[in-house]
Write a protein that holds these residues in place. Sequence first.
Motif, PDB file in Angstrom:
ATOM      1  N   GLY A  85       0.839  -0.933   0.129  1.00 23.68           N
ATOM      2  CA  GLY A  85       0.001  -0.210  -0.204  1.00 23.68           C
ATOM      3  C   GLY A  85       0.864   1.070   0.194  1.00 23.68           C
ATOM      4  O   GLY A  85       1.856   1.200   0.900  1.00 23.68           O
ATOM      5  N   GLY A  86       0.390   2.281  -1.019  1.00 19.61           N
ATOM      6  CA  GLY A  86       0.998   3.631  -1.245  1.00 19.61           C
ATOM      7  C   GLY A  86       0.742   4.122   0.105  1.00 19.61           C
ATOM      8  O   GLY A  86       0.283   4.573   1.264  1.00 19.61           O
ATOM      9  N   THR A  87       0.977   5.863   0.422  1.00 22.89           N
ATOM     10  CA  THR A  87       0.830   7.094   0.655  1.00 22.89           C
ATOM     11  C   THR A  87      -0.116   7.066   0.532  1.00 22.89           C
ATOM     12  O   THR A  87      -0.741   8.180   0.973  1.00 22.89           O
ATOM     13  CB  THR A  87       2.440   7.828   1.277  1.00 22.89           C
ATOM     14  N   ILE A  88      -0.542   7.672  -0.488  1.00 25.51           N
ATOM     15  CA  ILE A  88      -1.879   8.544  -1.415  1.00 25.51           C
ATOM     16  C   ILE A  88      -3.361   7.967  -1.018  1.00 25.51           C
ATOM     17  O   ILE A  88      -3.977   9.155  -0.299  1.00 25.51           O
ATOM     18  CB  ILE A  88      -1.666   8.154  -2.575  1.00 25.51           C
ATOM     19  N   ALA A  89      -3.651   7.012  -1.284  1.00 27.88           N
ATOM     20  CA  ALA A  89      -4.541   6.546  -0.631  1.00 27.88           C
ATOM     21  C   ALA A  89      -4.570   4.850  -0.751  1.00 27.88           C
ATOM     22  O   ALA A  89      -5.247   4.055  -1.453  1.00 27.88           O
ATOM     23  CB  ALA A  89      -5.608   6.331  -1.187  1.00 27.88           C
ATOM     24  N   PRO A  90      -4.044   3.710   0.148  1.00 24.47           N
ATOM     25  CA  PRO A  90      -3.705   2.431   0.389  1.00 24.47           C
ATOM     26  C   PRO A  90      -4.429   1.677  -0.101  1.00 24.47           C
ATOM     27  O   PRO A  90      -6.311   1.471  -0.055  1.00 24.47           O
ATOM     28  CB  PRO A  90      -3.259   1.870   1.545  1.00 24.47           C
ATOM     29  N   TRP A  91      -4.119   0.438  -1.328  1.00 22.11           N
ATOM     30  CA  TRP A  91      -4.943   0.096  -2.050  1.00 22.11           C
ATOM     31  C   TRP A  91      -6.168   0.964  -3.408  1.00 22.11           C
ATOM     32  O   TRP A  91      -7.115   0.655  -2.705  1.00 22.11           O
ATOM     33  CB  TRP A  91      -5.716  -0.595  -1.099  1.00 22.11           C
ATOM     34  N   PHE A  92      -5.787   1.466  -3.854  1.00 22.53           N
ATOM     35  CA  PHE A  92      -6.218   2.062  -5.065  1.00 22.53           C
ATOM     36  C   PHE A  92      -7.273   1.296  -5.728  1.00 22.53           C
ATOM     37  O   PHE A  92      -6.673   0.029  -5.939  1.00 22.53           O
ATOM     38  CB  PHE A  92      -5.380   2.035  -6.385  1.00 22.53           C
ATOM     39  N   ALA A  93      -8.483   1.369  -5.696  1.00 21.69           N
ATOM     40  CA  ALA A  93      -9.500   0.271  -6.134  1.00 21.69           C
ATOM     41  C   ALA A  93     -10.266   0.878  -7.045  1.00 21.69           C
ATOM     42  O   ALA A  93     -10.436   0.252  -8.514  1.00 21.69           O
ATOM     43  CB  ALA A  93     -10.546   0.180  -4.165  1.00 21.69           C
ATOM     44  N   SER A  94     -10.308   1.818  -7.286  1.00 28.29           N
ATOM     45  CA  SER A  94     -11.373   2.575  -7.875  1.00 28.29           C
ATOM     46  C   SER A  94     -11.729   3.973  -9.153  1.00 28.29           C
ATOM     47  O   SER A  94     -10.251   4.333  -8.698  1.00 28.29           O
ATOM     48  CB  SER A  94     -13.021   2.282  -8.159  1.00 28.29           C
ATOM     49  N   ILE A  95     -11.591   4.526 -10.342  1.00 26.57           N
ATOM     50  CA  ILE A  95     -11.902   6.003 -10.394  1.00 26.57           C
ATOM     51  C   ILE A  95     -12.760   5.908 -11.604  1.00 26.57           C
ATOM     52  O   ILE A  95     -13.170   5.259 -11.643  1.00 26.57           O
ATOM     53  CB  ILE A  95     -10.671   5.391 -12.449  1.00 26.57           C
ATOM     54  N   THR A  96     -13.131   7.893 -10.967  1.00 29.59           N
ATOM     55  CA  THR A  96     -14.524   8.155 -11.476  1.00 29.59           C
ATOM     56  C   THR A  96     -14.460   9.168 -11.587  1.00 29.59           C
ATOM     57  O   THR A  96     -13.312  10.668 -10.865  1.00 29.59           O
ATOM     58  CB  THR A  96     -15.519   8.443 -10.159  1.00 29.59           C
ATOM     59  N   PHE A  97     -14.812   9.639 -13.002  1.00 35.03           N
ATOM     60  CA  PHE A  97     -14.385  10.612 -13.375  1.00 35.03           C
ATOM     61  C   PHE A  97     -15.819  11.933 -12.903  1.00 35.03           C
ATOM     62  O   PHE A  97     -17.175  11.726 -12.767  1.00 35.03           O
ATOM     63  CB  PHE A  97     -14.947  10.918 -15.240  1.00 35.03           C
ATOM     64  N   GLY A  98     -15.319  13.280 -12.347  1.00 36.12           N
ATOM     65  CA  GLY A  98     -16.737  13.980 -12.413  1.00 36.12           C
ATOM     66  C   GLY A  98     -16.422  15.156 -11.599  1.00 36.12           C
ATOM     67  O   GLY A  98     -15.935  15.968 -13.073  1.00 36.12           O
ATOM     68  N   GLY A  99     -16.780  16.318 -11.460  1.00 34.15           N
ATOM     69  CA  GLY A  99     -16.865  17.911 -11.678  1.00 34.15           C
ATOM     70  C   GLY A  99     -18.208  18.022 -13.002  1.00 34.15           C
ATOM     71  O   GLY A  99     -18.325  17.477 -13.622  1.00 34.15           O
ATOM     72  N   PRO A 100     -18.708  19.295 -13.038  1.00 31.05           N
ATOM     73  CA  PRO A 100     -18.647  19.387 -14.094  1.00 31.05           C
ATOM     74  C   PRO A 100     -18.778  19.121 -15.564  1.00 31.05           C
ATOM     75  O   PRO A 100     -19.672  19.445 -16.331  1.00 31.05           O
ATOM     76  CB  PRO A 100     -20.060  21.218 -13.618  1.00 31.05           C
ATOM     77  N   ASP A 101     -17.588  19.682 -15.666  1.00 33.59           N
ATOM     78  CA  ASP A 101     -17.476  19.099 -17.277  1.00 33.59           C
ATOM     79  C   ASP A 101     -16.503  17.453 -17.366  1.00 33.59           C
ATOM     80  O   ASP A 101     -15.669  17.288 -18.252  1.00 33.59           O
ATOM     81  CB  ASP A 101     -15.881  19.922 -17.473  1.00 33.59           C
ATOM     82  N   LEU A 102     -16.429  17.022 -16.118  1.00 33.75           N
ATOM     83  CA  LEU A 102     -16.107  15.338 -15.899  1.00 33.75           C
ATOM     84  C   LEU A 102     -14.882  15.410 -16.214  1.00 33.75           C
ATOM     85  O   LEU A 102     -14.184  14.334 -16.807  1.00 33.75           O
ATOM     86  CB  LEU A 102     -16.408  14.952 -17.534  1.00 33.75           C
ATOM     87  N   GLY A 103     -13.727  16.594 -16.332  1.00 29.96           N
ATOM     88  CA  GLY A 103     -12.460  16.429 -16.244  1.00 29.96           C
ATOM     89  C   GLY A 103     -11.868  16.390 -14.653  1.00 29.96           C
ATOM     90  O   GLY A 103     -10.597  16.435 -14.242  1.00 29.96           O
TER      91      GLY A 103
END
Length: 339
Positions: free
Chosen positions: A294-312
């Motif tokens: 596990g790293g230091t950013i967020a241990p055990w990366f599990a998913s990617i979600t695009f959001g924000g008004p421009d999905l960026g």
Amino acid sequence: MSRSPNPLDGFTVDPAAIRYVGEGLQRPECILAERDGSLWSADARGGVVHIRPDGTQRLITQTASRRFTDAADEEARFVSGTLPNGLAFAGNGDILISNFGTDRLELMTRGGETRVLVDTIDGQPIGKVNFVLRDSRDRVWMTISTRTQNWMRAMSPTIRDGYIALYDGGRLWIVADGFAFTNEIRLDAREEWLYVAETCACRVTRLRVQPDGSLTDRETFGPSDHGAFIDGIAFDAHGNLWGTHVMVDRIFAITPDGDLRILLDDDRGSEAGKALMAAFARDEVTSELMLACGGTIAPWFASITFGGPDLGTAYVGSLRASRIPYFRSPVAGLPMAHW
């Protein structure tokens, strides 16, 4: 088909540019984003956390729907056994939950009232329910990682008992079988192909979607072996398939041409990560080896979600962090069915 230029050309995630949202979260494995800036995160306390656009948040825990049951023991099951994993919005805005704890597909209102949609298939228990995805035709796809009762035993290079099921018109049936720990799935922009993260095959598989929901023409997309466990995947608007290497904590993308690009590496070749994958090759994975990673950013990366008004904006779900990292992407995400 080649597309040039690719917005990911020359792009990597700058760790210094990563920001965070949410606090005190427990196992924010899957994240849903809405147009108004709201985020909905699965939570191990038995429900979801709604993070409002202003950053305030509320935990919504599951309660049994009295419209469908009045049994006290059913209420207790939602409290003690639930472990929401994959999430999707139903057509009416309710939340579909693939429950890794209760092994069933559930539907929860935004107030927490929950009912079971399905918990058996062909008269048998479903198995270890992992992820759920709704398409533009309002059909619900779900993954079952394994039929093995102790799911940890399925963290093996030899077990291929995961499958994909389709829930449509109140009926659930198997549309593809024989996967190595089926994890997240995604449809491409035209919903012509279904892409499957096979965690224990360390690869992404895709299948052609037929009009009746059956799946054909199974093939590997991108490298045949990532050398790491793949957990979550998500498309951007250019056709790049982003994903996470869980436990060794990398974010990757597979281009439309099938090339693998590492966009963020929070493992950096750690000895723990090497030991885990070496043990996996010998079919000797243990929870201790996994927990050492596990790293230091967020241990055990599990998913990617695009959001924000421009999905960026890209949000990273994880299994062991208490907040959600996010960063700006050079390309918008592919809008999901609810968008």
